[in-house]
Design an enzyme around this catalytic site. Structure first.
Site, short mmCIF file in Angstrom:
data_model
loop_
_atom_site.label_atom_id
_atom_site.label_comp_id
_atom_site.label_asym_id
_atom_site.label_seq_id
_atom_site.Cartn_x
_atom_site.Cartn_y
_atom_site.Cartn_z
N ASN A 1 53.28 94.45 36.78
CA ASN A 1 53.56 93.15 36.16
C ASN A 1 54.22 92.18 37.12
O ASN A 1 53.64 91.15 37.47
CB ASN A 1 54.46 93.31 34.93
CG ASN A 1 53.70 93.45 33.64
OD1 ASN A 1 52.47 93.39 33.63
ND2 ASN A 1 54.41 93.65 32.54
N ASP B 1 53.18 99.07 26.31
CA ASP B 1 52.84 98.57 27.63
C ASP B 1 53.77 99.13 28.70
O ASP B 1 53.35 99.38 29.83
CB ASP B 1 52.91 97.03 27.65
CG ASP B 1 51.73 96.39 26.92
OD1 ASP B 1 50.74 97.11 26.65
OD2 ASP B 1 51.78 95.19 26.63
N ASP C 1 68.57 80.83 38.37
CA ASP C 1 68.87 82.16 37.84
C ASP C 1 67.98 83.22 38.48
O ASP C 1 68.09 84.41 38.15
CB ASP C 1 68.69 82.20 36.32
CG ASP C 1 69.80 81.48 35.58
OD1 ASP C 1 70.82 81.15 36.23
OD2 ASP C 1 69.65 81.24 34.37
#
Length: 292
Positions: A146, A72, A176
């Site tokens: 993505n 991918d 985070d």
């Protein structure tokens, strides 16, 4: 006249199995009389070929279809480079998961042959554009199929930032970081962070907080045309990083403004006729299969 005559090939050059699949694919395409254009790094990894070569960034100028042999990550990189040309991509899986590269090596000739004869499904996916502004000047940017991720970088330390969507203040967050994901990326890092799986046809974007300091902070799904602005807090004692598809990384400074929106160019992914998104989820995510 055939729809696809000029075929570009991109491969994960450090993999021997990928090289073997590429050599099979070249032989198959040459037998069919197709014109082959090899991405330059891919060409250097092959011991013998008579194909034309091109840089990845220029491959879309001379190809009707680009076949990516790898995982991918290889397809994500090809998508970022080639989306501006509107050249469709087809993936042959030589990686691990293979959500986007859905032809297996043992199906290579049969499935690629079906696609070249017009038996395929075409799916449109959108990408994200990201830019970083510092003191009114653009310092860097990138694109992602993505996701775009704000994270602490090399230090495990909470960061603070403000989020605006379409100019409206949403929240100030200590966490985070934040994942801003397309439907394509919803089965990647965003899924690991607790985000929802989104069907690829959805025109939507999901924002997934990474370990937020408040338990009430949850993923948000908004329309795909939304424009996002992240303001890096002046209070940060470290320099948060921004990554696009986990590949291109940029270091921010306190006060930087990160802008993210849908890219104007869309990507066309080609699938075999038997492609099924839900079957892919069952297979790749180990969902329970109903007994017959």
């Amino acid at each position: 006249m055939q729809e696809f005559q000029n075929i570009g090939l991109i491969g994960r050059t450090e993999s021997e199995s990928t090289t073997a699949s590429l050599e099979r694919l070249i032989a198959f395409l040459e037998l069919g009389g197709y014109t082959i254009v090899l991405e330059a790094n891919t060409a250097r990894a092959l011991s013998y070929h008579n194909a034309k070569t091109s840089s990845k960034d220029r491959l879309g100028e001379s190809c009707d279809l680009v076949i990516v042999v790898g995982g991918d990550g290889s397809l994500l990189a090809a998508a970022r480079a080639l989306a501006k040309y509107s050249v469709p991509l087809l993936g042959v899986n030589r990686g691990r998961l293979g959500f986007l590269t859905d032809i297996t090596p043992d199906q290579l000739e049969s499935k690629v042959g079906d696609v070249l004869s017009g038996k395929y499904l075409a799916e449109s996916r959108f990408l994200l554009d990201m830019s970083i502004t510092r003191n009114g000047k653009i310092e860097g940017g990138g694109s992602a199929l993505n996701d775009v991720v704000l994270h602490p970088g090399e230090y495990i330390r909470m960061i603070e930032f403000e989020l605006y969507i379409d100019g409206q203040f949403v929240y100030k967050q200590r966490s985070d970081g934040l994942i801003i994901s397309t439907p394509t990326g919803s089965t990647a890092y965003a899924l690991s962070g607790g985000g929802p799986i989104m069907h690829p046809k959805l025109d939507a974007i999901v924002l997934v907080p990474l370990n937020p300091h408040t338990l009430s902070s949850r993923p948000i799904v908004v329309e795909g045309s939304s424009e996002f602005m992240l303001v890096v807090s002046e209070k940060n004692t470290t320099n948060p990083h921004v990554t696009c598809d986990g590949a291109h990384q940029f270091v921010t400074s306190p006060g930087d403004i990160i802008r993210i929106h849908k890219k104007p160019h869309r990507l066309t992914l080609i699938h075999p006729l038997d492609h099924n998104f839900y079957e892919t989820c069952r297979t790749k995510l180990n969902w329970q299969i109903k007994k017959s």
